[in-house]
Scaffold this motif. Structure first.
Motif, PDB file in Angstrom:
ATOM      1  N   PRO A  69       0.850  -1.191   0.000  1.00 42.88           N
ATOM      2  CA  PRO A  69       0.000   0.000   0.000  1.00 42.88           C
ATOM      3  C   PRO A  69       0.885   1.240   0.000  1.00 42.88           C
ATOM      4  O   PRO A  69       1.882   1.309   0.717  1.00 42.88           O
ATOM      5  N   ALA A  70       0.563   2.216  -0.828  1.00 49.02           N
ATOM      6  CA  ALA A  70       1.420   3.390  -0.947  1.00 49.02           C
ATOM      7  C   ALA A  70       0.578   4.657  -0.978  1.00 49.02           C
ATOM      8  O   ALA A  70      -0.549   4.660  -1.487  1.00 49.02           O
ATOM      9  N   GLY A  83      -6.313   4.605   2.686  1.00 52.50           N
ATOM     10  CA  GLY A  83      -6.398   3.823   3.922  1.00 52.50           C
ATOM     11  C   GLY A  83      -5.770   2.468   3.690  1.00 52.50           C
ATOM     12  O   GLY A  83      -6.144   1.765   2.733  1.00 52.50           O
ATOM     13  N   ARG A  84      -4.813   2.091   4.535  1.00 45.82           N
ATOM     14  CA  ARG A  84      -4.075   0.845   4.282  1.00 45.82           C
ATOM     15  C   ARG A  84      -4.997  -0.362   4.222  1.00 45.82           C
ATOM     16  O   ARG A  84      -4.792  -1.263   3.415  1.00 45.82           O
ATOM     17  N   GLY A  85      -6.011  -0.420   5.089  1.00 42.72           N
ATOM     18  CA  GLY A  85      -6.909  -1.567   5.077  1.00 42.72           C
ATOM     19  C   GLY A  85      -7.598  -1.726   3.734  1.00 42.72           C
ATOM     20  O   GLY A  85      -7.597  -2.811   3.139  1.00 42.72           O
ATOM     21  N   ALA A  86      -8.180  -0.638   3.227  1.00 40.27           N
ATOM     22  CA  ALA A  86      -8.866  -0.684   1.935  1.00 40.27           C
ATOM     23  C   ALA A  86      -7.887  -0.987   0.813  1.00 40.27           C
ATOM     24  O   ALA A  86      -8.179  -1.802  -0.088  1.00 40.27           O
ATOM     25  N   GLN A  87      -6.712  -0.364   0.843  1.00 40.81           N
ATOM     26  CA  GLN A  87      -5.723  -0.582  -0.218  1.00 40.81           C
ATOM     27  C   GLN A  87      -5.241  -2.028  -0.239  1.00 40.81           C
ATOM     28  O   GLN A  87      -5.124  -2.644  -1.304  1.00 40.81           O
ATOM     29  N   MET A  88      -4.948  -2.583   0.926  1.00 38.13           N
ATOM     30  CA  MET A  88      -4.460  -3.963   0.965  1.00 38.13           C
ATOM     31  C   MET A  88      -5.545  -4.959   0.589  1.00 38.13           C
ATOM     32  O   MET A  88      -5.262  -5.993  -0.034  1.00 38.13           O
ATOM     33  N   ASN A  89      -6.787  -4.667   0.917  1.00 36.64           N
ATOM     34  CA  ASN A  89      -7.880  -5.544   0.488  1.00 36.64           C
ATOM     35  C   ASN A  89      -8.013  -5.558  -1.030  1.00 36.64           C
ATOM     36  O   ASN A  89      -8.230  -6.615  -1.636  1.00 36.64           O
ATOM     37  N   PHE A 144      -8.793  -7.350   5.829  1.00 32.93           N
ATOM     38  CA  PHE A 144      -8.615  -6.234   6.754  1.00 32.93           C
ATOM     39  C   PHE A 144      -9.922  -5.486   6.954  1.00 32.93           C
ATOM     40  O   PHE A 144     -10.717  -5.342   6.016  1.00 32.93           O
ATOM     41  N   ALA A 145     -10.127  -5.003   8.156  1.00 30.14           N
ATOM     42  CA  ALA A 145     -11.216  -4.057   8.384  1.00 30.14           C
ATOM     43  C   ALA A 145     -10.835  -2.741   7.709  1.00 30.14           C
ATOM     44  O   ALA A 145      -9.704  -2.283   7.832  1.00 30.14           O
ATOM     45  N   MET A 193      -5.117   1.188  12.630  1.00 32.10           N
ATOM     46  CA  MET A 193      -5.158  -0.023  13.462  1.00 32.10           C
ATOM     47  C   MET A 193      -5.727  -1.230  12.726  1.00 32.10           C
ATOM     48  O   MET A 193      -6.143  -2.213  13.344  1.00 32.10           O
ATOM     49  N   GLU A 194      -5.736  -1.181  11.389  1.00 32.28           N
ATOM     50  CA  GLU A 194      -6.223  -2.341  10.630  1.00 32.28           C
ATOM     51  C   GLU A 194      -5.327  -3.556  10.840  1.00 32.28           C
ATOM     52  O   GLU A 194      -5.803  -4.700  10.824  1.00 32.28           O
ATOM     53  N   ASP A 195      -4.030  -3.330  11.063  1.00 31.27           N
ATOM     54  CA  ASP A 195      -3.108  -4.435  11.294  1.00 31.27           C
ATOM     55  C   ASP A 195      -3.377  -5.102  12.633  1.00 31.27           C
ATOM     56  O   ASP A 195      -3.464  -6.331  12.739  1.00 31.27           O
TER      57      ASP A 195
END
Length: 246
Positions: free
Chosen positions: A14-15, A68-74, A163-164, A169-171
């Motif tokens: 994620p970037a 948002g890292r959660g959305a990006q990683m999903n 991920f949520a 704090m998604e991690d």
């Protein structure tokens, strides 16, 4: 590894506003693994694609997603074809033996997920203290953070719902869900190396306290949306403090 996977591994990065450093990140990654073995997916949280437009490597999959890292990683995981997913921050470098160690861990241990030991790229003694504290924190909580390059099988990631999509704090949320299922998480002794730049810019002690307070409040039930507001205020205060002191 199963015969149905397109790759043994998919590395999802994620970037956000990483245009200056993204090609160096990818070069470090490809020093240790072939594009034929590891699919690399960079997911840009900037709708204009400011980071992915700068990527020079032809095999890298580039996507955009809501910030948002959660959305990006999903989004990256949904696109991924690898049997094992690795979630790597753009300012973090995997150890040379990372892929062999991940494969061995998931194949030959009872662990369903894992991460690496944390190391910073600064010689300052304060960072050695943080690294030791992080190791002890995992021994006590069994909960690694995202900057430790978390990994798990693609099937397991989908089974637990990914991920949520929360502001931060998604991690920690994902690792807590794994732990609540009674499944095991492994921290490998091999270390990832993460950039100390932000910590040094904002103040090492300030960052340590902020991270600890946010994690404690999250585990106590404070909503991620409330914590995100605190985080924005605290980051703004850190930068203003640097400007004043300068």
């Amino acid at each position: 590894m199963s015969e149905n996977a397109g790759y043994p591994f998919s590395c999802i990065i994620p970037a956000l506003h990483e245009a200056e450093g993204i090609n160096a990140c990818l070069a470090r990654l490809f020093r240790h693994v072939s594009p034929a073995v590891c699919e690399v997916i960079v997911v840009d949280g900037d709708a204009s694609g400011s980071t992915i437009r700068r990527i020079a490597h032809p095999t890298v999959v580039t996507l955009c997603a809501p910030r948002g890292r959660g959305a990006q990683m999903n989004v990256g995981a949904q696109r991924a074809q690898g049997e094992c997913l690795i979630f790597l921050h753009a300012d973090t470098t995997l150890p040379a033996n990372a892929f062999a160690r991940i494969q061995e861990t998931l194949a030959n241990s009872p662990c369903v997920a894992g991460a690496f030991t944390l190391r910073f790229d600064s010689p300052r003694r304060g960072f050695r203290v943080i690294e030791t504290a992080a190791a002890w924190r995992f021994r006590l909580t069994r909960l690694p953070y995202g900057d430790q390059a978390m990994f798990m099988s693609r099937a397991y990631f989908r089974q637990i719902g990914g991920f949520a999509e929360i502001p931060l704090m998604e991690d920690l949320d994902l690792m807590r869900r794994i732990k609540r299922r009674g499944d095991r998480i492994c921290i490998l002794p091999d270390a990832v190396t993460t950039s100390a730049r932000r910590w040094e810019q904002e103040g090492v002690l300030y960052c340590v306290l902020r991270t600890w307070i946010l994690a404690v409040l999250f585990c106590a039930g404070v909503s991620p949306q409330t914590l995100a507001r605190y985080y924005r205020v605290w980051r703004s205060g850190a930068h203003q403090g640097k400007e004043v002191s300068a």
